[in-house]
Design an enzyme around this catalytic site. Structure first.
Site, PDB file in Angstrom:
ATOM      1  N   TYR A 101       0.856  -1.198   0.000  1.00  0.00           N
ATOM      2  CA  TYR A 101       0.000   0.000   0.000  1.00  0.00           C
ATOM      3  C   TYR A 101       0.886   1.240   0.000  1.00  0.00           C
ATOM      4  CZ  TYR A 101      -2.980   3.785   1.449  1.00  0.00           C
ATOM      5  OH  TYR A 101      -3.641   4.988   1.476  1.00  0.00           O
ATOM      6  N   GLU A 189      -3.227   7.605  -4.282  1.00  0.00           N
ATOM      7  CA  GLU A 189      -3.070   6.297  -3.656  1.00  0.00           C
ATOM      8  C   GLU A 189      -2.826   5.201  -4.691  1.00  0.00           C
ATOM      9  OE1 GLU A 189      -5.799   5.061  -0.117  1.00  0.00           O
ATOM     10  OE2 GLU A 189      -6.602   4.088  -1.900  1.00  0.00           O
TER      11      GLU A 189
END
Ligand code: GDP
Ligand code: MN
Length: 376
Positions: A101, A189
């Site tokens: 992530y 992101e």
């Protein structure tokens, strides 16, 4: 403003972040054609302005054009969290050895951008943050210096042991921050950032939210706006100059002033209810805004009662009341409405409201309690 994954990937690609080749399709046959052209396994991905598509069945691998057609058929038109899928991204599939992530957000506490990274990527990062907060690494970025090379290298080493892989991740961290910074984003992101079995690092998902207040200088991003994919209530309210955010509760709220709107939502929660939305009709006394506000809220089938909370300063209560009467006469099947009006022309307003079948309340507390009760 939110943009689609395929658009966010264009921004990342322009920045030099490795992204698999892909193109958008709006029909099953176009998806099949793209699969044929790539000549290898592809992923068919729902393009909707909401997360968690994978879990909702909106991300599927297809090994040949026939499978691509079938998956596109099932995904196009699908409803994901209230939004309809009109487009799919057809993109070359990547072999996954590890999912990381990587995200950049604007952090209010430090008033700086913060890079968040975790070796536990792919899954819900909110879950990781809750259950294993130590698995998320944070790097606060000084806006004057940006991300310095030693910082990105140190962060990358927390994410992967192999130096050759960590070096690639470090470069991607810097480029993701550059994309965030250059587009005035509030969020950028990559989840997951994938490490392939061959040790290549590739972004297979992309999400960028851009600060609405910066759109005046972000023409390229604003041109990406897809009205057909946005919440119709949010689009309509933006046109009318209302500020509206849909939430998941059942008590609709119409309030003037952002502060009072926040206080109203807090009070609904305090008394055990769930607000269905944030809606600020602003400071003007335009009855049309009340009509629009009511129609937007009525468009949400989960709304069981509506609480209207007006402080009449510049906004005159009688104008709001007239708007309300007009609106109630225009729509059928209205859930119970509770109104609390106070301030300028309050008594005139209460007289006007006698024409319609609604509950009035003397105080905010009283109004909220009644609205919650009626929602049950
Ligand atoms: P999201 O659910 O909306 O976040 O969509 P993602 O793009 O993150 O995809 C969800 C999941 O689908 C990923 O975490 C992967 O496990 C899987 N997936 C997506 N693309 C690929 C791919 O190219 N190859 C493989 N093997 N899995 C993929
Ligand atoms: Mn994802």
């Amino acid at each position: 403003m939110k943009i689609h994954e395929y658009q966010a990937k264009e921004l990342f690609r322009a920045q030099g972040i490795p992204v698999p080749p892909g193109e958008v399709a709006e029909s099953p046959s176009a998806a099949a054609e793209l699969s044929r052209r790539y000549g290898k396994t592809v992923v068919i991905k729902a393009q909707v302005l909401v997360g968690g598509r994978g879990k909702a069945g909106g991300v599927k691998l297809a090994k040949d054009p026939q499978e691509a057609r079938q998956h596109a058929e099932s995904i196009l038109g699908m409803d994901i969290k209230g939004l309809t899928v009109n487009k799919v991204l057809v993109t070359e599939a990547v072999d996954i050895a590890k999912e990381i992530y990587l995200g950049v957000i604007m952090d209010r506490a430090s008033q700086q951008a913060v890079i968040m990274a975790s070796a536990a990527g792919g899954v819900d990062i909110e879950e990781v943050a809750r259950d294993r907060p130590e698995a998320i690494h944070r790097l606060t970025v000084d806006p004057l210096y940006g991300v310095l090379a030693f910082q990105s290298r140190a962060l990358a080493r927390e994410l992967h042991d192999d130096p050759a892989v960590a070096r690639q991740i470090a470069v991607i961290i810097e480029k993701l921050y550059a994309a965030f910074d250059e587009t005035d984003a509030s969020l950028a992101e990559i989840n997951p950032l994938v490490v392939t079995p061959a040790g290549e690092v590739i972004a297979i998902d992309a999400k960028v939210n851009v600060d609405d207040s910066a759109l005046f200088r972000q023409g390229e991003v604003e041109a990406m706006r897809d009205l057909s994919a946005e919440d119709p209530g949010e689009t309509e309210s933006r046109k009318m100059g209302l500020s509206f955010v849909r939430l998941s509760g059942n008590v609709g709220c119409i309030v003037n002033g952002a502060g009072l709107a926040m206080a109203t939502m807090d009070l609904v929660k305090t008394y055990g209810g769930q607000p269905a939305n944030f809606l600020d009709i602003g400071g003007s006394s335009n009855p049309d805004k009340v009509v629009t506000a009511l129609k937007i809220i009525l468009g949400d089938s989960s709304v069981r009662s509506i609480f209207i909370n007006i402080f009449g300063g510049i906004t005159r209560c009688d104008d709001v009341a007239r708007g309300l009467v007009a609106a109630l006469q225009q729509v059928e099947q209205v859930p119970p409405v509770v109104v609390r009006l106070t301030g300028t022309n309050e008594t005139e307003a209460l007289d006007i409201l006698k024409q319609v079948d609604i509950t009035t309340a003397a105080t905010m507390d009283d109004g909220v309690k009644k609205a919650i009760e009626l929602a049950h």
